[in-house]
Motif scaffolding. Sequence first.
Motif, PDB file in Angstrom:
ATOM      1  N   ALA A 144       0.815  -1.210   0.000  1.00 20.78           N
ATOM      2  CA  ALA A 144       0.000   0.000   0.000  1.00 20.78           C
ATOM      3  C   ALA A 144       0.851   1.263   0.000  1.00 20.78           C
ATOM      4  O   ALA A 144       0.571   2.224  -0.728  1.00 20.78           O
ATOM      5  CB  ALA A 144      -0.926  -0.005   1.211  1.00 20.78           C
ATOM      6  N   THR A 145       1.890   1.282   0.829  1.00 23.07           N
ATOM      7  CA  THR A 145       2.680   2.501   0.971  1.00 23.07           C
ATOM      8  C   THR A 145       3.645   2.712  -0.193  1.00 23.07           C
ATOM      9  O   THR A 145       3.830   3.842  -0.659  1.00 23.07           O
ATOM     10  CB  THR A 145       3.460   2.495   2.296  1.00 23.07           C
ATOM     11  OG1 THR A 145       4.233   1.286   2.393  1.00 23.07           O
ATOM     12  CG2 THR A 145       2.512   2.575   3.486  1.00 23.07           C
ATOM     13  N   LEU A 179       1.932   5.863  11.736  1.00 22.91           N
ATOM     14  CA  LEU A 179       2.189   6.998  10.842  1.00 22.91           C
ATOM     15  C   LEU A 179       2.252   6.547   9.388  1.00 22.91           C
ATOM     16  O   LEU A 179       1.775   7.256   8.487  1.00 22.91           O
ATOM     17  CB  LEU A 179       3.494   7.686  11.240  1.00 22.91           C
ATOM     18  CG  LEU A 179       3.465   8.483  12.543  1.00 22.91           C
ATOM     19  CD1 LEU A 179       4.847   9.011  12.880  1.00 22.91           C
ATOM     20  CD2 LEU A 179       2.474   9.642  12.435  1.00 22.91           C
ATOM     21  N   ALA A 180       2.837   5.360   9.146  1.00 18.85           N
ATOM     22  CA  ALA A 180       2.918   4.847   7.774  1.00 18.85           C
ATOM     23  C   ALA A 180       1.532   4.631   7.189  1.00 18.85           C
ATOM     24  O   ALA A 180       1.215   5.111   6.092  1.00 18.85           O
ATOM     25  CB  ALA A 180       3.709   3.542   7.753  1.00 18.85           C
ATOM     26  N   GLY A 181       0.690   3.907   7.916  1.00 23.90           N
ATOM     27  CA  GLY A 181      -0.642   3.612   7.405  1.00 23.90           C
ATOM     28  C   GLY A 181      -1.530   4.834   7.320  1.00 23.90           C
ATOM     29  O   GLY A 181      -2.268   5.012   6.338  1.00 23.90           O
ATOM     30  N   SER A 182      -1.448   5.709   8.325  1.00 22.40           N
ATOM     31  CA  SER A 182      -2.349   6.861   8.355  1.00 22.40           C
ATOM     32  C   SER A 182      -1.978   7.902   7.307  1.00 22.40           C
ATOM     33  O   SER A 182      -2.871   8.482   6.654  1.00 22.40           O
ATOM     34  CB  SER A 182      -2.359   7.485   9.756  1.00 22.40           C
ATOM     35  OG  SER A 182      -1.063   7.909  10.133  1.00 22.40           O
ATOM     36  N   THR A 183      -0.681   8.171   7.106  1.00 22.16           N
ATOM     37  CA  THR A 183      -0.302   9.146   6.085  1.00 22.16           C
ATOM     38  C   THR A 183      -0.627   8.635   4.683  1.00 22.16           C
ATOM     39  O   THR A 183      -1.126   9.390   3.837  1.00 22.16           O
ATOM     40  CB  THR A 183       1.185   9.507   6.177  1.00 22.16           C
ATOM     41  OG1 THR A 183       1.978   8.305   6.162  1.00 22.16           O
ATOM     42  CG2 THR A 183       1.489  10.281   7.446  1.00 22.16           C
ATOM     43  N   ALA A 184      -0.353   7.346   4.432  1.00 24.75           N
ATOM     44  CA  ALA A 184      -0.692   6.784   3.118  1.00 24.75           C
ATOM     45  C   ALA A 184      -2.197   6.808   2.885  1.00 24.75           C
ATOM     46  O   ALA A 184      -2.667   7.151   1.789  1.00 24.75           O
ATOM     47  CB  ALA A 184      -0.157   5.361   3.000  1.00 24.75           C
ATOM     48  N   ALA A 185      -2.969   6.469   3.924  1.00 20.59           N
ATOM     49  CA  ALA A 185      -4.429   6.432   3.780  1.00 20.59           C
ATOM     50  C   ALA A 185      -5.018   7.829   3.634  1.00 20.59           C
ATOM     51  O   ALA A 185      -5.862   8.074   2.759  1.00 20.59           O
ATOM     52  CB  ALA A 185      -5.047   5.719   4.983  1.00 20.59           C
ATOM     53  N   LEU A 186      -4.591   8.758   4.497  1.00 21.20           N
ATOM     54  CA  LEU A 186      -5.124  10.115   4.415  1.00 21.20           C
ATOM     55  C   LEU A 186      -4.724  10.797   3.107  1.00 21.20           C
ATOM     56  O   LEU A 186      -5.530  11.498   2.487  1.00 21.20           O
ATOM     57  CB  LEU A 186      -4.638  10.935   5.611  1.00 21.20           C
ATOM     58  CG  LEU A 186      -5.236  10.558   6.971  1.00 21.20           C
ATOM     59  CD1 LEU A 186      -4.545  11.325   8.091  1.00 21.20           C
ATOM     60  CD2 LEU A 186      -6.734  10.831   6.982  1.00 21.20           C
ATOM     61  N   LEU A 188       1.591  13.968   0.978  1.00 16.53           N
ATOM     62  CA  LEU A 188       1.247  13.270   2.215  1.00 16.53           C
ATOM     63  C   LEU A 188       1.227  11.758   1.994  1.00 16.53           C
ATOM     64  O   LEU A 188       1.752  10.998   2.826  1.00 16.53           O
ATOM     65  CB  LEU A 188      -0.115  13.743   2.715  1.00 16.53           C
ATOM     66  CG  LEU A 188      -0.626  13.088   4.008  1.00 16.53           C
ATOM     67  CD1 LEU A 188       0.321  13.378   5.162  1.00 16.53           C
ATOM     68  CD2 LEU A 188      -2.041  13.583   4.333  1.00 16.53           C
ATOM     69  N   ALA A 189       0.650  11.314   0.888  1.00 21.98           N
ATOM     70  CA  ALA A 189       0.600   9.876   0.607  1.00 21.98           C
ATOM     71  C   ALA A 189       1.990   9.278   0.479  1.00 21.98           C
ATOM     72  O   ALA A 189       2.234   8.142   0.892  1.00 21.98           O
ATOM     73  CB  ALA A 189      -0.205   9.628  -0.671  1.00 21.98           C
ATOM     74  N   GLY A 190       2.928  10.052  -0.093  1.00 21.49           N
ATOM     75  CA  GLY A 190       4.285   9.553  -0.281  1.00 21.49           C
ATOM     76  C   GLY A 190       5.059   9.386   1.007  1.00 21.49           C
ATOM     77  O   GLY A 190       6.081   8.683   1.027  1.00 21.49           O
ATOM     78  N   MET A 191       4.612  10.015   2.084  1.00 18.41           N
ATOM     79  CA  MET A 191       5.324   9.899   3.360  1.00 18.41           C
ATOM     80  C   MET A 191       5.231   8.493   3.931  1.00 18.41           C
ATOM     81  O   MET A 191       6.127   8.039   4.646  1.00 18.41           O
ATOM     82  CB  MET A 191       4.771  10.895   4.383  1.00 18.41           C
ATOM     83  CG  MET A 191       5.024  12.347   4.077  1.00 18.41           C
ATOM     84  SD  MET A 191       4.521  13.438   5.433  1.00 18.41           S
ATOM     85  CE  MET A 191       5.829  13.120   6.625  1.00 18.41           C
ATOM     86  N   GLY A 192       4.133   7.798   3.648  1.00 16.56           N
ATOM     87  CA  GLY A 192       3.907   6.501   4.275  1.00 16.56           C
ATOM     88  C   GLY A 192       5.024   5.506   4.031  1.00 16.56           C
ATOM     89  O   GLY A 192       5.399   4.747   4.937  1.00 16.56           O
ATOM     90  N   MET A 227      -2.157  -1.581   8.032  1.00 18.12           N
ATOM     91  CA  MET A 227      -1.700  -1.016   9.307  1.00 18.12           C
ATOM     92  C   MET A 227      -2.355  -1.736  10.486  1.00 18.12           C
ATOM     93  O   MET A 227      -1.676  -2.136  11.445  1.00 18.12           O
ATOM     94  CB  MET A 227      -2.039   0.474   9.361  1.00 18.12           C
ATOM     95  CG  MET A 227      -1.726   1.151  10.683  1.00 18.12           C
ATOM     96  SD  MET A 227      -2.391   2.837  10.784  1.00 18.12           S
ATOM     97  CE  MET A 227      -4.165   2.505  10.886  1.00 18.12           C
ATOM     98  N   ILE A 228      -3.661  -1.903  10.444  1.00 14.00           N
ATOM     99  CA  ILE A 228      -4.368  -2.557  11.551  1.00 14.00           C
ATOM    100  C   ILE A 228      -3.897  -4.005  11.697  1.00 14.00           C
ATOM    101  O   ILE A 228      -3.689  -4.508  12.802  1.00 14.00           O
ATOM    102  CB  ILE A 228      -5.889  -2.486  11.328  1.00 14.00           C
ATOM    103  CG1 ILE A 228      -6.361  -1.037  11.432  1.00 14.00           C
ATOM    104  CG2 ILE A 228      -6.621  -3.361  12.340  1.00 14.00           C
ATOM    105  CD1 ILE A 228      -7.832  -0.844  11.104  1.00 14.00           C
ATOM    106  N   GLY A 229      -3.722  -4.685  10.580  1.00 17.37           N
ATOM    107  CA  GLY A 229      -3.269  -6.071  10.636  1.00 17.37           C
ATOM    108  C   GLY A 229      -1.899  -6.208  11.278  1.00 17.37           C
ATOM    109  O   GLY A 229      -1.668  -7.126  12.069  1.00 17.37           O
TER     110      GLY A 229
END
Length: 421
Positions: free
Chosen positions: A26-27, A85-92, A112-116, A181-183
């Motif tokens: 995803a990231t 932070l990885a999952g949330s920045t990629a998702a947001l 922002l997506a690229g930060m993940g 991220m949750i997994g």
Amino acid sequence: MKRPLQPSVPTAGPLFAVAAVTLIAATYGLARLGYGLFLPAFSASFELTPAVGGLLSSGASVIYCVSAGLGFAYAPRHPRLMTILAGSTAALGSAGIAAAPSTGFFAAAVLLAGMGAGFASPALVELVQRNTKPISAAKRQSVVNSGTGFGVVAAGLLALLLGPAWRLAWVLIAVIAVAGMIGVLLGDASRNRWNAGLQNDAEGANGNDDAGQRQRGGSQQRGLGLGVLKWPLAAAFIYGIGCAAVWVYGRTLLEDQGGMPVALSAGAWIALGVGGAAAVLTAPWLARHSIRLTWPVTVLATAAATAGMALAPGSTGISFATAALFGLAYTAATSVLIIWATATASSSAAGTSALFISLILGQAAGAALTGALIEASGFGPAFAVAAAACGVSAAGAIARTRNHHTPEDDGLRAAPSDAAS
């Protein structure tokens, strides 16, 4: 009697491995690399000239380095926070791309997506170390790293199937990032035992507690300084220069020089992703052999794929085959960088961050160099120089290990755990 850092090494179940691969997919493959695949659709919806699109891609690389730098500093002690932070920045960021009403909003969401991706690698390297027995750590690191290939395949399929409906595609990317991220957080079997082990180690540590130091990822002598990583950093940077040609200009080569239609060039990128995903099959081989063998082999394979793509861009079969080889070689080479950091630095997470930052900076330099060479001499010479840069990185590693021995060279020998696997 010595007390190890992790009294009983926690072994995560299948959920953790699958989720970790998903988060990397995803990231990296979707939120970061998916931008280029969807660029034609983005350009039709926003005011994105080629120059603006290129600047936005460069900005994403800079942002990646910033987040990877934060990973360098914090992932060794706070990998779960870095995972969030990885999952949330990629998702947001992906959700922001899907909902973007204007060019400015869209550009901010892309960054922002690229930060993940920058947060994800050091976080997962550390969590894999904590959740895996040492004898299997190198193999699992390579398996998780192959998630990039799966993400590129998914990005290519989404671009083909949902090209006009690209907003829906990026909603799905956001959902995948959250799920990964949750997994990972739920599958992390070390979250309680690691903290208990740190406390026990602090209470009972003595000068002979070498086992605890090894479980931190290295010996006390290695330290976190970049000096111990000076050759791996150089190798990663030079390799980045070489592999940038295909990543940045590969589809342009196939379409402009080979006359390939857009849909077919996207298919070539799916083949690249399939090759990257197939790198999971190289994990046992990478774990068994020393870096002085695996680094030259993977880097020279990248060089061969780069040169081969430029030699016959009009051949669909050769183009697809070289794209697949590139994906396989590149993903395997980045797995070697993770293994190299783990074997050399005291913190595998911080070491991986440093090497990946060097790789991305090399790609940024390589993109500018290759672009200038294309304008001056054409695609053939430019891609030949890129392949030669990969060769320099491989040859330098061989010469270094034959003629010198310094502490960082220890990482070039197979670790005991690797030899036993």
